[in-house]
Design a protein around this motif. Structure first.
Motif, PDB file in Angstrom:
ATOM      1  N   ILE A 184      15.001   3.127   8.059  1.00  0.00           N
ATOM      2  CA  ILE A 184      14.041   4.191   7.812  1.00  0.00           C
ATOM      3  C   ILE A 184      12.630   3.673   8.115  1.00  0.00           C
ATOM      4  O   ILE A 184      12.302   2.519   7.829  1.00  0.00           O
ATOM      5  CB  ILE A 184      14.137   4.673   6.355  1.00  0.00           C
ATOM      6  N   SER A 185      11.804   4.497   8.686  1.00  0.00           N
ATOM      7  CA  SER A 185      10.431   4.090   8.994  1.00  0.00           C
ATOM      8  C   SER A 185       9.717   3.621   7.730  1.00  0.00           C
ATOM      9  O   SER A 185       9.831   4.254   6.671  1.00  0.00           O
ATOM     10  CB  SER A 185       9.646   5.257   9.609  1.00  0.00           C
ATOM     11  N   PRO A 186       8.995   2.519   7.796  1.00  0.00           N
ATOM     12  CA  PRO A 186       8.265   2.059   6.609  1.00  0.00           C
ATOM     13  C   PRO A 186       7.160   3.037   6.247  1.00  0.00           C
ATOM     14  O   PRO A 186       6.662   3.774   7.104  1.00  0.00           O
ATOM     15  CB  PRO A 186       7.694   0.718   7.059  1.00  0.00           C
ATOM     16  N   PRO A 187       6.765   3.048   4.988  1.00  0.00           N
ATOM     17  CA  PRO A 187       5.643   3.909   4.608  1.00  0.00           C
ATOM     18  C   PRO A 187       4.367   3.440   5.283  1.00  0.00           C
ATOM     19  O   PRO A 187       4.205   2.242   5.561  1.00  0.00           O
ATOM     20  CB  PRO A 187       5.565   3.742   3.083  1.00  0.00           C
ATOM     21  N   PRO A 188       3.442   4.350   5.575  1.00  0.00           N
ATOM     22  CA  PRO A 188       2.156   3.936   6.165  1.00  0.00           C
ATOM     23  C   PRO A 188       1.433   2.971   5.231  1.00  0.00           C
ATOM     24  O   PRO A 188       1.587   3.019   4.008  1.00  0.00           O
ATOM     25  CB  PRO A 188       1.391   5.262   6.308  1.00  0.00           C
ATOM     26  N   PHE A 189       0.623   2.102   5.831  1.00  0.00           N
ATOM     27  CA  PHE A 189      -0.088   1.110   5.026  1.00  0.00           C
ATOM     28  C   PHE A 189      -1.057   1.783   4.061  1.00  0.00           C
ATOM     29  O   PHE A 189      -1.780   2.717   4.419  1.00  0.00           O
ATOM     30  CB  PHE A 189      -0.869   0.153   5.923  1.00  0.00           C
ATOM     31  N   LEU A 190      -1.066   1.288   2.833  1.00  0.00           N
ATOM     32  CA  LEU A 190      -1.999   1.734   1.808  1.00  0.00           C
ATOM     33  C   LEU A 190      -2.640   0.508   1.155  1.00  0.00           C
ATOM     34  O   LEU A 190      -1.991  -0.546   1.043  1.00  0.00           O
ATOM     35  CB  LEU A 190      -1.283   2.559   0.733  1.00  0.00           C
ATOM     36  N   PRO A 191      -3.894   0.603   0.719  1.00  0.00           N
ATOM     37  CA  PRO A 191      -4.558  -0.550   0.093  1.00  0.00           C
ATOM     38  C   PRO A 191      -3.789  -1.107  -1.100  1.00  0.00           C
ATOM     39  O   PRO A 191      -3.818  -2.323  -1.345  1.00  0.00           O
ATOM     40  CB  PRO A 191      -5.916   0.022  -0.340  1.00  0.00           C
ATOM     41  N   GLU A 192      -3.076  -0.234  -1.846  1.00  0.00           N
ATOM     42  CA  GLU A 192      -2.341  -0.738  -3.007  1.00  0.00           C
ATOM     43  C   GLU A 192      -1.188  -1.657  -2.618  1.00  0.00           C
ATOM     44  O   GLU A 192      -0.706  -2.443  -3.443  1.00  0.00           O
ATOM     45  CB  GLU A 192      -1.826   0.414  -3.871  1.00  0.00           C
ATOM     46  N   LYS A 194      -1.423  -4.039  -0.267  1.00  0.00           N
ATOM     47  CA  LYS A 194      -2.073  -5.351  -0.192  1.00  0.00           C
ATOM     48  C   LYS A 194      -2.334  -5.893  -1.592  1.00  0.00           C
ATOM     49  O   LYS A 194      -2.116  -7.079  -1.863  1.00  0.00           O
ATOM     50  CB  LYS A 194      -3.382  -5.245   0.589  1.00  0.00           C
ATOM     51  N   ALA A 195      -2.783  -5.021  -2.487  1.00  0.00           N
ATOM     52  CA  ALA A 195      -3.071  -5.457  -3.853  1.00  0.00           C
ATOM     53  C   ALA A 195      -1.805  -5.926  -4.556  1.00  0.00           C
ATOM     54  O   ALA A 195      -1.810  -6.941  -5.263  1.00  0.00           O
ATOM     55  CB  ALA A 195      -3.716  -4.311  -4.632  1.00  0.00           C
ATOM     56  N   ALA A 196      -0.699  -5.197  -4.344  1.00  0.00           N
ATOM     57  CA  ALA A 196       0.564  -5.579  -4.972  1.00  0.00           C
ATOM     58  C   ALA A 196       1.039  -6.932  -4.459  1.00  0.00           C
ATOM     59  O   ALA A 196       1.514  -7.777  -5.226  1.00  0.00           O
ATOM     60  CB  ALA A 196       1.622  -4.507  -4.713  1.00  0.00           C
ATOM     61  N   PHE A 197       0.906  -7.156  -3.157  1.00  0.00           N
ATOM     62  CA  PHE A 197       1.312  -8.439  -2.595  1.00  0.00           C
ATOM     63  C   PHE A 197       0.407  -9.558  -3.097  1.00  0.00           C
ATOM     64  O   PHE A 197       0.880 -10.653  -3.431  1.00  0.00           O
ATOM     65  CB  PHE A 197       1.283  -8.368  -1.066  1.00  0.00           C
ATOM     66  N   ASN A 198      -0.884  -9.302  -3.168  1.00  0.00           N
ATOM     67  CA  ASN A 198      -1.831 -10.323  -3.640  1.00  0.00           C
ATOM     68  C   ASN A 198      -1.535 -10.763  -5.063  1.00  0.00           C
ATOM     69  O   ASN A 198      -1.848 -11.895  -5.456  1.00  0.00           O
ATOM     70  CB  ASN A 198      -3.268  -9.812  -3.531  1.00  0.00           C
ATOM     71  N   ASN A 199      -0.942  -9.874  -5.866  1.00  0.00           N
ATOM     72  CA  ASN A 199      -0.566 -10.247  -7.227  1.00  0.00           C
ATOM     73  C   ASN A 199       0.484 -11.353  -7.232  1.00  0.00           C
ATOM     74  O   ASN A 199       0.554 -12.146  -8.176  1.00  0.00           O
ATOM     75  CB  ASN A 199      -0.035  -9.029  -7.984  1.00  0.00           C
TER      76      ASN A 199
END
Length: 396
Positions: A184-192, A194-199
Motif C-alpha cells: 500500500i502506498s505510504p502516507p504522505p510525509f507529515l512533520p509529526e 519526523k518528531a515520532a522518529f526523533n523520539n
C-alpha cells in the motif's frame, strides 16, 4: 489459508492484508482461515472475514478444525490459496483435496504461495542442518504432494521462481506463475512523523543517516553492515567531513546475535555514529524512511523485502545485496545499487553511494519512486495476482 495472521510472524500475513482491499475493488471477495486464537488483538481491526480456528499450540500448528471447516465451506469459493509451507494448514488442504476429488467435481482451484520457503538457502545454510534434514523428509512425505497436485505455484518475483526449481527433486508443479507483490502506498510525509522518529533517536538530531530497518538477525547481514560502515567511516571521516550516521532499527538487539552486534560497534569505536532505536512502526517508521538518505539491506536471503519496497515508495535509493530476490528489477529500474552479500560487497555499497554527486543521488531517488509506482504499487500487484489465478489478461 495461512498458519497465522500475527504481524510478528513475517511478511505473508501483511501481504494478505495489503492485497484484500485492492482485490475487493476488482469485485473479488476474500476470506482468510488461520490457526490463531479467535480473541487475538491483532485480528480485531481487519476489514475482512477471518476464521481464526485456533489456537494451535504445537510446533506443527496442528489444528483439528481445519479439514472439517474446508469440508463444510469449500463450495463457496472459486479459489483456495495456501500461504507458506512446512506447517499443518498445507497438509490439511492437501488431505482435503485428496479426499474430496474422489467424489466431487467443480472443486475450487488450488494455488500455493511459498513466500520464499522453497529457496535453497534454507537447505544449505550452515546453521540450519537439522532443519534441512527435517525439511527433506517432510518434502518427500508430505509437501511435494501439495505442491504437485495444486493448479499452480504463485511467486512474488522471477528470482524466487527460478530458485524454487533448485531445492528438491520431485518438484513438478503444474504451473509456475510470477504474480509479483506490492504494498500500500505510504502516507504522505507529515512533520509529526519526523518528531515520532526523533523520539527514538534523540541523539541523531538533524544529521544525515543511512537506514537499516529489519530484524537484527544473522540472515540480514547486520554484522557485515557494522564492519563495512566502520571501515567506511574511518577511511573517509577526514576526507569528506561528517559522513552519514547509521540507524539500525528493528527487533533483536537484545538477542545473542544482537549482543555480538553491540560488541562489534564497541570494538570499532563507532558508538556515537550508530543508533539502535528498536522496532519502529506507525509515524516513527515512516519518519525513519522519509528522513533517510538511503536504505541498506545486505541480506543473505530475502524473498521479497517489504521494507525495501517501502523505501522505494518513499523515494529512497536502496543499497542491497544480490540475495534480495528483487535485485534484478531494482537494478534494471535504477532504483539503487546492488552488490554481493559479502564484506567486500557491503564496503562497495558504501563507497559507491558516498562517491555519488547530489544530482546523481537525486536521480536514483526519482527512479526509486517511479519503480515503486510502475511495479510494486498494490494496484499493480492486485491486477497481476488476478491475472495469475484466473488466467485472464483483463480485470474481468
Amino acid at each position: 489459508m495461512i498458519d497465522s495472521m500475527n504481524p510478528a510472524s513475517g511478511g505473508p500475513c501483511q501481504g494478505i492484508r495489503n492485497s484484500i482491499p485492492a482485490l475487493m475493488e476488482r469485485g473479488i471477495y476474500t476470506e482468510v482461515v488461520s490457526s490463531d486464537a479467535p480473541d487475538c488483538d491483532f485480528i480485531k481491526n481487519d476489514c475482512f472475514l477471518l476464521h481464526a480456528l485456533g489456537p494451535a499450540n504445537n510446533p506443527w500448528s496442528y489444528n483439528k478444525d481445519l479439514i472439517p471447516w474446508l469440508l463444510k465451506n469449500y463450495h463457496r469459493f472459486d479459489v483456495i490459496i495456501v500461504h507458506g509451507l512446512w506447517l499443518y494448514h498445507g497438509f490439511a488442504v492437501s488431505k482435503f483435496y485428496q479426499k474430496i476429488r474422489k467424489n466431487k467435481t467443480n472443486l475450487p482451484k488450488l494455488f500455493v504461495m511459498p513466500h520464499g520457503m522453497l529457496d535453497p538457502y534454507f537447505q544449505l545454510a550452515s546453521n540450519r542442518k537439522l532443519k534441512a534434514i527435517r525439511n527433506w523428509f517432510y518434502w518427500y512425505l508430505i509437501e511435494a504432494k501439495l505442491v504437485n497436485q495444486s493448479d499452480g505455484l504463485l511467486f512474488t518475483c522471477e528470482q524466487e521462481l527460478l530458485l524454487a526449481r533448485k531445492t528438491f527433486a520431485r518438484y513438478h508443479p503444474r504451473n509456475e506463475i510470477n504474480v509479483g507483490y506490492g504494498i500500500i502506498s505510504p502516507p504522505p510525509f507529515l512533520p509529526e512523523m519526523k518528531a515520532a522518529f526523533n523520539n527514538f533517536c534523540p541523539n541523531l538530531k538533524n544529521n544525515n543517516y543511512i537506514l537499516f530497518l529489519s530484524r537484527i538477525h544473522e540472515k540480514k547481514g547486520v554484522d557485515l553492515l557494522i564492519i563495512a560502515y566502520s571501515n567506511w567511516f574511518k577511511k573517509n571521516k577526514k576526507k569528506i567531513g561528517r559522513i552519514p550516521r547509521l540507524v539500525v532499527a528493528g527487533p533483536g538487539i537484545n538477542s545473542k546475535y544482537g549482543s555480538k552486534i553491540k560488541r562489534l560497534v564497541k570494538k570499532n569505536q563507532v558508538e556515537s555514529h550508530i543508533e539502535f532505536p528498536g522496532m519502529l512502526d506507525g509515524n516513527a517508521k515512516w519518519g525513519a524512511f522519509y528522513g533517510a538518505e538511503a536504505f541498506f539491506l545486505l541480506s543473505h536471503q530475502e524473498n521479497f523485502g517489504i521494507a525495501v519496497v517501502e523505501a522505494l515508495a518513499c523515494g529512497k535509493p536502496v543499497l542491497i545485496s544480490d540475495q534480495v530476490n528483487i535485485w534484478r528489477e531494482i537494478s534494471m529500474g535504477e532504483g539503487g545499487i546492488v552488490e554481493k552479500d559479502t564484506l567486500e560487497g557491503a564496503e562497495n555499497l558504501f563507497e559507491k553511494w558516498g562517491g555519488l554527486s547530489p544530482d546523481e543521488k537525486n536521480k536514483i531517488s526519482l527512479s526509486a519512486k517511479t519503480l515503486y509506482q510502475n511495479r510494486y504499487s498494490i494496484e499493480i500487484a492486485a491486477k497481476r495476482f488476478v491475472q495469475g489465478v484466473t488466467g485472464n489478461s483483463t480485470d474481468n
